[in-house]
Scaffold this motif. Structure first.
Motif, PDB file in Angstrom:
ATOM      1  N   GLY A  82      14.631  -0.214 -66.923  1.00  0.00           N
ATOM      2  CA  GLY A  82      15.853  -0.927 -66.621  1.00  0.00           C
ATOM      3  C   GLY A  82      17.104  -0.344 -67.267  1.00  0.00           C
ATOM      4  O   GLY A  82      18.178  -0.930 -67.183  1.00  0.00           O
ATOM      5  N   GLU A  83      16.990   0.806 -67.908  1.00  0.00           N
ATOM      6  CA  GLU A  83      18.130   1.424 -68.583  1.00  0.00           C
ATOM      7  C   GLU A  83      19.016   2.156 -67.576  1.00  0.00           C
ATOM      8  O   GLU A  83      18.508   2.849 -66.698  1.00  0.00           O
ATOM      9  CB  GLU A  83      17.646   2.414 -69.656  1.00  0.00           C
ATOM     10  CG  GLU A  83      16.949   1.762 -70.810  1.00  0.00           C
ATOM     11  CD  GLU A  83      17.835   0.797 -71.584  1.00  0.00           C
ATOM     12  OE1 GLU A  83      19.049   1.080 -71.736  1.00  0.00           O
ATOM     13  OE2 GLU A  83      17.315  -0.241 -72.029  1.00  0.00           O
ATOM     14  N   PRO A  84      20.329   2.031 -67.719  1.00  0.00           N
ATOM     15  CA  PRO A  84      21.234   2.757 -66.825  1.00  0.00           C
ATOM     16  C   PRO A  84      21.057   4.270 -66.980  1.00  0.00           C
ATOM     17  O   PRO A  84      20.953   4.776 -68.098  1.00  0.00           O
ATOM     18  CB  PRO A  84      22.631   2.336 -67.295  1.00  0.00           C
ATOM     19  CG  PRO A  84      22.433   1.109 -68.125  1.00  0.00           C
ATOM     20  CD  PRO A  84      21.036   1.198 -68.677  1.00  0.00           C
ATOM     21  N   ALA A  85      21.011   4.950 -65.848  1.00  0.00           N
ATOM     22  CA  ALA A  85      20.801   6.399 -65.858  1.00  0.00           C
ATOM     23  C   ALA A  85      21.578   7.036 -64.722  1.00  0.00           C
ATOM     24  O   ALA A  85      21.942   6.378 -63.743  1.00  0.00           O
ATOM     25  CB  ALA A  85      19.316   6.708 -65.726  1.00  0.00           C
ATOM     26  N   SER A  86      21.818   8.308 -64.886  1.00  0.00           N
ATOM     27  CA  SER A  86      22.435   9.132 -63.847  1.00  0.00           C
ATOM     28  C   SER A  86      21.499  10.296 -63.581  1.00  0.00           C
ATOM     29  O   SER A  86      20.587  10.563 -64.364  1.00  0.00           O
ATOM     30  CB  SER A  86      23.781   9.681 -64.334  1.00  0.00           C
ATOM     31  OG  SER A  86      24.674   8.631 -64.619  1.00  0.00           O
ATOM     32  N   SER A  87      21.735  10.996 -62.492  1.00  0.00           N
ATOM     33  CA  SER A  87      21.021  12.241 -62.270  1.00  0.00           C
ATOM     34  C   SER A  87      22.037  13.272 -61.810  1.00  0.00           C
ATOM     35  O   SER A  87      23.077  12.938 -61.248  1.00  0.00           O
ATOM     36  CB  SER A  87      19.881  12.077 -61.267  1.00  0.00           C
ATOM     37  OG  SER A  87      20.392  11.702 -60.007  1.00  0.00           O
ATOM     38  N   PHE A  88      21.719  14.523 -62.064  1.00  0.00           N
ATOM     39  CA  PHE A  88      22.625  15.606 -61.747  1.00  0.00           C
ATOM     40  C   PHE A  88      21.906  16.568 -60.814  1.00  0.00           C
ATOM     41  O   PHE A  88      21.123  16.143 -59.985  1.00  0.00           O
ATOM     42  CB  PHE A  88      23.144  16.244 -63.041  1.00  0.00           C
ATOM     43  CG  PHE A  88      23.953  15.255 -63.846  1.00  0.00           C
ATOM     44  CD1 PHE A  88      25.313  15.093 -63.597  1.00  0.00           C
ATOM     45  CD2 PHE A  88      23.356  14.453 -64.813  1.00  0.00           C
ATOM     46  CE1 PHE A  88      26.065  14.149 -64.307  1.00  0.00           C
ATOM     47  CE2 PHE A  88      24.091  13.514 -65.521  1.00  0.00           C
ATOM     48  CZ  PHE A  88      25.454  13.367 -65.271  1.00  0.00           C
ATOM     49  N   GLU A  89      22.108  17.844 -60.960  1.00  0.00           N
ATOM     50  CA  GLU A  89      21.580  18.814 -60.007  1.00  0.00           C
ATOM     51  C   GLU A  89      20.059  18.752 -59.844  1.00  0.00           C
ATOM     52  O   GLU A  89      19.538  18.809 -58.739  1.00  0.00           O
ATOM     53  CB  GLU A  89      21.997  20.223 -60.422  1.00  0.00           C
ATOM     54  CG  GLU A  89      21.654  21.269 -59.386  1.00  0.00           C
ATOM     55  CD  GLU A  89      22.174  22.635 -59.770  1.00  0.00           C
ATOM     56  OE1 GLU A  89      21.446  23.606 -59.544  1.00  0.00           O
ATOM     57  OE2 GLU A  89      23.289  22.726 -60.300  1.00  0.00           O
ATOM     58  N   SER A  90      19.316  18.616 -60.952  1.00  0.00           N
ATOM     59  CA  SER A  90      17.854  18.643 -60.880  1.00  0.00           C
ATOM     60  C   SER A  90      17.255  17.372 -60.290  1.00  0.00           C
ATOM     61  O   SER A  90      16.135  17.379 -59.818  1.00  0.00           O
ATOM     62  CB  SER A  90      17.257  18.866 -62.273  1.00  0.00           C
ATOM     63  OG  SER A  90      17.396  17.690 -63.059  1.00  0.00           O
TER      64      SER A  90
END
Length: 160
Positions: free
Chosen positions: A96-104
């Motif tokens: 439930g933790e806020p996360a982002s993702s980038f190129e990978s």
């Protein structure tokens, strides 16, 4: 404490704690606490991380060839500990933790003081962990501030 002097010596080593992010071939995000991680090359920038052979994270990294690292601040021991257990809650395996993702596509926790993502360029299985060598393909300081957390800061031991 242990009566094994080798274990005691290995436990004296200072170990940082990070969250290794991964994503399955189907796009399902995952995060796990890791402490056996270090930079092993400047050019190109390569890090080595050891992941238990039977871990879900290992399967994801084998499927996609990528992983991320979220460096968390000392003030977040509860957050680090969340990722040491098998997931029973949260979206995917992010608790439930806020996360982002980038190129990978591998998740990066928004609570990080820094993050980077890697493309696997090699691996070895010398014992009960797989060591992945990842070329760092992106990264930046995170939105959080503070010193990186360590095993000692959360009262854990994972050595020896």
């Amino acid at each position: 404490m242990t009566d094994d002097p080798i274990s005691a010596a290995l436990s004296a080593q200072v170990y940082g704690l990070v969250i290794v992010g991964s994503v399955s071939g189907e796009g399902e995000p995952n995060g796990m606490t890791a402490n056996w991680i270090t930079q092993v090359s400047f050019d190109p920038r390569i890090v080595a991380v050891a992941i238990q052979s039977d871990a879900h994270t290992r399967r994801n990294i084998d499927e996609t060839g990528v992983f991320s690292v979220s460096v968390l601040p000392v003030v977040s021991p509860d957050l680090v500990l969340k990722f040491t257990r098998r997931s029973t809650s949260g979206e995917g395996r992010l608790e439930g933790e806020p996360a982002s993702s980038f190129e990978s596509g591998a998740p990066v926790l928004e609570a990080a003081v820094a993050w980077y993502e890697c493309r696997v360029v090699g691996q070895a299985e010398p014992g009960d962990h797989v060591v992945y060598f990842g070329e760092v393909t992106g990264g930046a300081p995170g939105p959080a501030e503070g010193e990186a957390t360590t095993l000692a800061a959360v009262g854990m031991s994972y050595a020896g």
